[in-house]
Design a protein around this motif. Structure first.
Motif, mmCIF file in Angstrom:
data_model
loop_
_atom_site.group_PDB
_atom_site.id
_atom_site.type_symbol
_atom_site.label_atom_id
_atom_site.label_comp_id
_atom_site.label_asym_id
_atom_site.label_seq_id
_atom_site.Cartn_x
_atom_site.Cartn_y
_atom_site.Cartn_z
ATOM 1 N N MET A 258 0.860 -1.195 0.000
ATOM 2 C CA MET A 258 0.000 0.000 0.000
ATOM 3 C C MET A 258 0.895 1.243 0.000
ATOM 4 S SD MET A 258 -3.090 1.187 0.236
ATOM 5 C CE MET A 258 -2.701 2.668 -0.597
ATOM 6 N N PHE B 105 -5.587 -6.110 10.074
ATOM 7 C CA PHE B 105 -5.323 -6.620 8.729
ATOM 8 C C PHE B 105 -5.545 -5.544 7.666
ATOM 9 C CE2 PHE B 105 -4.316 -10.590 10.278
ATOM 10 C CZ PHE B 105 -5.327 -11.175 11.036
ATOM 11 N N ALA B 106 -5.273 -4.282 8.021
ATOM 12 C CA ALA B 106 -5.437 -3.203 7.048
ATOM 13 C C ALA B 106 -4.336 -3.236 5.989
ATOM 14 C CB ALA B 106 -5.435 -1.848 7.753
ATOM 15 N N GLY B 107 -3.260 -3.949 6.245
ATOM 16 C CA GLY B 107 -2.176 -4.079 5.267
ATOM 17 C C GLY B 107 -1.336 -2.819 5.164
ATOM 18 N N ARG C 299 -10.008 -4.173 9.400
ATOM 19 C CA ARG C 299 -9.423 -3.659 8.145
ATOM 20 C C ARG C 299 -9.555 -2.129 8.086
ATOM 21 N NH1 ARG C 299 -7.783 -7.872 4.807
ATOM 22 N NH2 ARG C 299 -9.165 -9.649 4.673
ATOM 23 N N LEU D 185 -9.023 1.878 8.234
ATOM 24 C CA LEU D 185 -7.989 2.876 7.946
ATOM 25 C C LEU D 185 -8.687 4.205 8.230
ATOM 26 C CD1 LEU D 185 -6.364 1.780 4.556
ATOM 27 C CD2 LEU D 185 -5.159 2.159 6.676
ATOM 28 N N ILE E 16 -10.054 6.906 5.661
ATOM 29 C CA ILE E 16 -9.044 7.486 4.791
ATOM 30 C C ILE E 16 -9.327 7.121 3.336
ATOM 31 C CG2 ILE E 16 -6.574 7.559 4.286
ATOM 32 C CD1 ILE E 16 -6.226 6.788 7.324
ATOM 33 N N CYS F 255 -0.483 -3.536 -3.645
ATOM 34 C CA CYS F 255 -1.413 -2.407 -3.637
ATOM 35 C C CYS F 255 -2.860 -2.740 -4.002
ATOM 36 C CB CYS F 255 -0.893 -1.293 -4.527
ATOM 37 S SG CYS F 255 0.801 -0.862 -4.142
ATOM 38 N N ASP G 173 -0.725 -10.318 2.561
ATOM 39 C CA ASP G 173 -1.941 -9.510 2.376
ATOM 40 C C ASP G 173 -2.834 -10.096 1.298
ATOM 41 O OD1 ASP G 173 -0.636 -6.135 3.003
ATOM 42 O OD2 ASP G 173 -1.165 -7.797 4.329
#
Lengths: 120, 239
Positions: A1, A36-38, A102, A104, B32, B146, B175
């Motif tokens: 990310m 687990f938002a990565g 998850r 953010l 976000i 991503c 992920d």
């Protein structure tokens, strides 16, 4: 990310609200990041330090609260944490619904406002 | 006289420090990725209204995402009519490969972006003729990281790995394993030429997702493609 792109989003959210509240500066920002938002937390902190320069958020401290994962079985209602939250219910064999983990989110921020405004 | 405002300056004064304000906490609870997520929800509603099953395919560049789509087309066993959205930085080569097989395909070129997002897919919908009951395969930009963070409005995410990438790939790129609804391992025809331990690969996946379905395929030979077809048809029946 892309942590830097995320940070730019965070600063945008905070700056817009701070301006609306007529803040002098932003003292701190608190994020809620799911288990687990990565997202790489060190990259987030570094990106914030870089991207906040020259903005109202410059020198603001960045706090991160991790939201633990929780999954619920839609059949029996049992809840599970951690990696198990991404699995199936061991009792019912039904895939779990992820209730949290998850996220953010910008949870809150602390602004500095001028004393005159605060007294009103 | 002060040149700024015209007042008469009457001697020296000393100023120290700066005006101190007070601090106040403001609750925000702002997502976000709210912009992407709200468009993704809009996409999802649009797809549901048309009973379109959309799958988001994510895998490394060269894993064989396009080749697996071609193999599925050649198998001629998909119950729903297929339409494809291809994502790459540049060129329409992947979409052209699909069109050569008689299947409608739209190419999104992201330029510098390394993933598709809900806005790009939303714009693609406006240029496509999605009909009732379609199967829409969205082949994401080749990238194992991503794309996992950007909801496109799909029904399910399919993770595509391939044998030359190594059997420890699931541990190195968790992920993708954590967000997938199905894991497809491609290029199993190359197993005799590689140090790829199939049992180890499965156990690494199981460490993260004990019950994630894994389907091994070869887009080249067609092995396993029928099993993948069955999974898609079953997903299409449930949707």
């Amino acid at each position: 990310m892309h942590e830097l792109a995320l940070i730019q989003g965070i600063i945008k959210i905070c700056r817009e609200k701070a301006k609306a509240e007529q803040a002098l500066s932003i003292k701190s920002i608190t994020l809620e990041i799911g288990e687990f938002a990565g997202v790489s937390l060190p990259s987030l902190e570094f990106g914030f330090e870089v991207a906040s320069r020259g903005t109202m958020a410059q020198n603001a401290s960045l706090g991160i609260e991790e939201i633990p994962a929780q999954g619920e079985c839609p059949t029996c209602g049992a809840t599970y944490q951690g990696l198990a939250a991404l699995d199936i219910c061991p009792q019912c064999q039904t895939p779990l619904t992820l209730l949290q983990g998850r996220e953010l989110r910008v949870k809150s921020m602390e602004i500095e406002e001028c004393a005159k405004t605060a007294a009103v | 006289m002060c040149q700024d405002c015209g007042c008469i300056e009457t001697g020296q004064i000393k100023i120290e420090g700066k005006a101190q304000g007070s601090t106040r906490e403001i609750s925000l609870k702002a997502d976000i990725l709210a912009e992407n997520d709200s468009l993704a929800t809009h996409n999802r509603e649009h797809l549901k209204k048309k009973d379109v099953l959309a799958l988001n395919w994510i895998g490394a560049p060269g894993a064989g995402k396009t080749a697996v789509i071609e193999a599925l087309i050649n198998q001629q066993n998909l119950k729903r009519p297929l339409k494809v959205i291809e994502g790459d930085q540049e060129t329409a080569q992947d979409a052209e490969r699909i069109r050569r097989l008689g299947i409608p395909a739209l190419q999104i070129n992201t330029g510098s972006a390394c993933h598709l997002d809900a806005k790009m897919v939303h714009q693609a919908f406006h240029q496509m003729d999605l009909t009732l009951g379609d199967l829409l395969v969205i082949e994401n930009v080749g990238n194992m990281v991503c794309p996992t963070s950007f909801d496109l409005g799909e029904e399910a995410k399919v993770a595509i790995f391939s044998t030359p990438e190594g059997d420890d790939k699931p541990l190195k790129y968790p992920d993708l394993v954590l967000c997938a609804d199905l894991l497809v391992l491609n290029k199993i025809d190359l197993l005799p030429y590689l140090d790829f331990d199939l049992a180890a690969f499965s156990s690494y996946v199981r460490q993260l997702r004990p019950h994630l379905p894994i389907i091994s395929v070869s887009a080249k030979t067609g092995e396993g493609i029928d099993e993948f077809c069955t999974w898609i048809n079953q997903a299409g029946a449930k949707a």
